[in-house]
Design a protein around this motif. Structure first.
Motif, PDB file in Angstrom:
ATOM      1  N   LEU A  62       0.712  -1.087   0.050  1.00 27.49           N
ATOM      2  CA  LEU A  62       0.063  -0.066  -0.196  1.00 27.49           C
ATOM      3  C   LEU A  62       0.829   1.236  -0.183  1.00 27.49           C
ATOM      4  O   LEU A  62       0.519   2.448  -0.506  1.00 27.49           O
ATOM      5  N   LYS A 229      -8.615   2.834   0.325  1.00 27.38           N
ATOM      6  CA  LYS A 229      -7.915   1.560   0.826  1.00 27.38           C
ATOM      7  C   LYS A 229      -7.551   1.666   2.574  1.00 27.38           C
ATOM      8  O   LYS A 229      -7.255   0.812   3.072  1.00 27.38           O
ATOM      9  N   TYR A 233      -7.576  -1.402   4.789  1.00 24.44           N
ATOM     10  CA  TYR A 233      -6.324  -1.664   5.378  1.00 24.44           C
ATOM     11  C   TYR A 233      -6.627  -1.835   7.093  1.00 24.44           C
ATOM     12  O   TYR A 233      -6.300  -2.663   7.721  1.00 24.44           O
ATOM     13  N   MET A 286     -15.749  -2.263  -3.564  1.00 27.74           N
ATOM     14  CA  MET A 286     -15.380  -2.425  -2.114  1.00 27.74           C
ATOM     15  C   MET A 286     -16.101  -3.218  -1.337  1.00 27.74           C
ATOM     16  O   MET A 286     -15.921  -3.967  -0.228  1.00 27.74           O
ATOM     17  N   MET A 308      -7.935  -4.217  -3.550  1.00 32.76           N
ATOM     18  CA  MET A 308      -7.593  -2.939  -3.374  1.00 32.76           C
ATOM     19  C   MET A 308      -6.384  -2.449  -4.186  1.00 32.76           C
ATOM     20  O   MET A 308      -6.801  -1.244  -4.793  1.00 32.76           O
ATOM     21  N   GLY A 312      -7.415   0.340  -7.282  1.00 30.43           N
ATOM     22  CA  GLY A 312      -6.809   1.417  -7.262  1.00 30.43           C
ATOM     23  C   GLY A 312      -6.245   2.083  -8.585  1.00 30.43           C
ATOM     24  O   GLY A 312      -6.437   3.026  -9.131  1.00 30.43           O
TER      25      GLY A 312
END
Length: 444
Positions: A62, A229, A233, A286, A308, A312
């Motif tokens: 990430l 995210k 996370y 999501m 994720m 993105g």
């Protein structure tokens, strides 16, 4: 990889000095890819940086995505500071503050510091929407963004303080020894509420379409690629510590995720606002990511992480291309922006690639993530597989419909000429495709 490209980059710098900024960004991107493929592992390898920060495989992935998208954020906003030095300085400082806050958020050990950084990331986003938004409704969009996220995070803050008091520690890695008798399911749902609003989960998603519609292209890119995210996370990080609480609360959350995915997909089918369509598709994706994260299985967590990362890239690229259409047509309506295939065939090719990436078609990693999530959810409820199949079918329908409406047909006589596609536009779109394809090489 760097040994292959650096001599070519040096040669191009001498041939054409006008493209030095493109080559500089190319070197930075190749450095990030080099780190991704040489030093990152899918296993849970923990690297302690200090007493308050650490990096593991989830954090490192990430963090690389954050640096990648922050660079894309600068490139796609080039028109805002092309002629205004003061705007350039303001945006550049905001960009570095934003990237620093996000990198610190993904490397925190102290849960209170993570909460502070988690909420502080709202300030640069709200400033982007209010300062460089398109319509007067940007004030309402900023208010929705702040009120939803702050009100959802207040119960989470109370739970954090309560757990820290009972456990005598605020570290992520000391909380698994917390006695389960004090922490019932209602407290767990209150704790997850802040992450679910940020994700966002249906029905806490109303702030997301408003924020995306009113935000500039850089705000939409950073919202879709990084800020959503943060919620995922947090859900994954908490789920790794308390998997039994995930399994106790998954019936209700799984039902809401499936219901939200179906409703969001139907909204996308009838949506004519291009940015709203992409925003509602993010809600659907999501929801799938949340199902894998709550399954508390290795396959589900892997699928959530890949969802994720892939979302993105795909959603950010669609927002960039929607902004290119807006600059040409001065409208976000898909009924007005037609005929791209006749005017700019290369841009139509990119539309096709990102639409099939959005609907999880090969050869992109989105397909691997959806298959992993389906496998993990099937073990919990085999009946939910039919609903997930319906969501995937509706995703295919609205993605192909979006591509067909925008690219086919004739260019309207009431519109001017299609704007010139600059080198930076092709650079951005290529940089969105390449990582999604090369991540497949890392799978084992």
């Amino acid at each position: 990889m760097l040994k292959l490209f650096l001599p070519m980059v040096g040669l191009l710098m001498f041939l054409n000095l006008n493209y030095v900024w493109v080559l500089f960004i190319l070197i930075v991107m190749l450095s990030l890819l080099n780190f991704l493929f040489n030093y990152m592992s899918w296993g849970m390898i923990l690297i302690k940086l200090s007493s308050w920060s650490m990096i593991d495989s989830m954090s490192s992935l990430l963090m690389v995505l954050t640096m990648w998208m922050c660079i894309m954020m600068v490139i796609c906003s080039f028109k805002y500071f092309m002629y205004f030095y003061s705007v350039l300085v303001c945006f550049w400082n905001l960009h570095w503050v934003f990237m620093l806050v996000l990198l610190m958020s993904f490397s925190q050990v102290n849960i209170v510091l993570f909460y502070i950084l988690f909420e502080f990331s709202l300030i640069p986003t709200m400033w982007l929407i209010m300062k460089w938004g398109y319509q007067p409704e940007r004030l309402q969009a900023s208010l929705y963004l702040v009120m939803y996220t702050v009100m959802g995070s207040l119960p989470m803050l109370c739970c954090i303080l309560f757990m820290g008091y009972c456990n005598s520690s605020l570290s992520f890695f000391m909380w698994p020894v917390f006695v389960n008798m004090y922490f019932i399911e209602s407290w767990w749902l209150m704790f997850l509420l802040g992450f679910l609003v940020k994700l966002p989960m249906y029905p806490f998603h109303l702030w997301l379409p408003k924020a995306h519609v009113e935000a500039p292209v850089s705000g939409s890119v950073i919202l879709a690629s990084i800020l959503l995210k943060l919620g995922g996370y947090g859900v994954i990080r908490m789920g790794l510590m308390y998997p039994w609480l995930n399994l106790s609360s998954i019936p209700m959350l799984l039902s809401f995720s499936l219901l939200g995915g179906v409703i969001s997909s139907f909204i996308c089918l009838r949506q004519i606002d291009l940015k709203s369509l992409i925003a509602y598709s993010s809600v659907s994706h999501m929801g799938l990511m949340l199902m894998g994260a709550l399954s508390s299985s290795k396959v589900g967590l892997f699928g959530s992480m890949m969802m994720m990362v892939s979302h993105g890239f795909s959603s950010s690229a669609l927002f960039i291309m929607a902004n290119m259409n807006y600059d040409s047509c001065n409208s976000r309506s898909i009924l007005v922006c037609k005929g791209t295939l006749l005017v700019v065939p290369v841009v139509s090719l990119f539309w096709f690639l990102f639409c099939i990436m959005n609907m999880a078609a090969p050869p992109f990693i989105n397909l691997v993530s959806e298959i992993s999530i389906m496998m993990s959810v099937t073990f919990i409820s085999s009946g939910s597989l039919m609903v997930i199949g319906l969501i995937s079918f509706l995703t295919l329908c609205y993605s192909l419909n979006m591509y067909a409406v925008i690219n086919h047909g004739s260019w309207s006589n009431y519109l001017g000429m299609y704007k010139m596609v600059w080198l930076k536009d092709y650079v951005m779109l290529i940089y969105m495709i390449v990582p999604s394809l090369m991540l497949l090489l890392k799978l084992n």
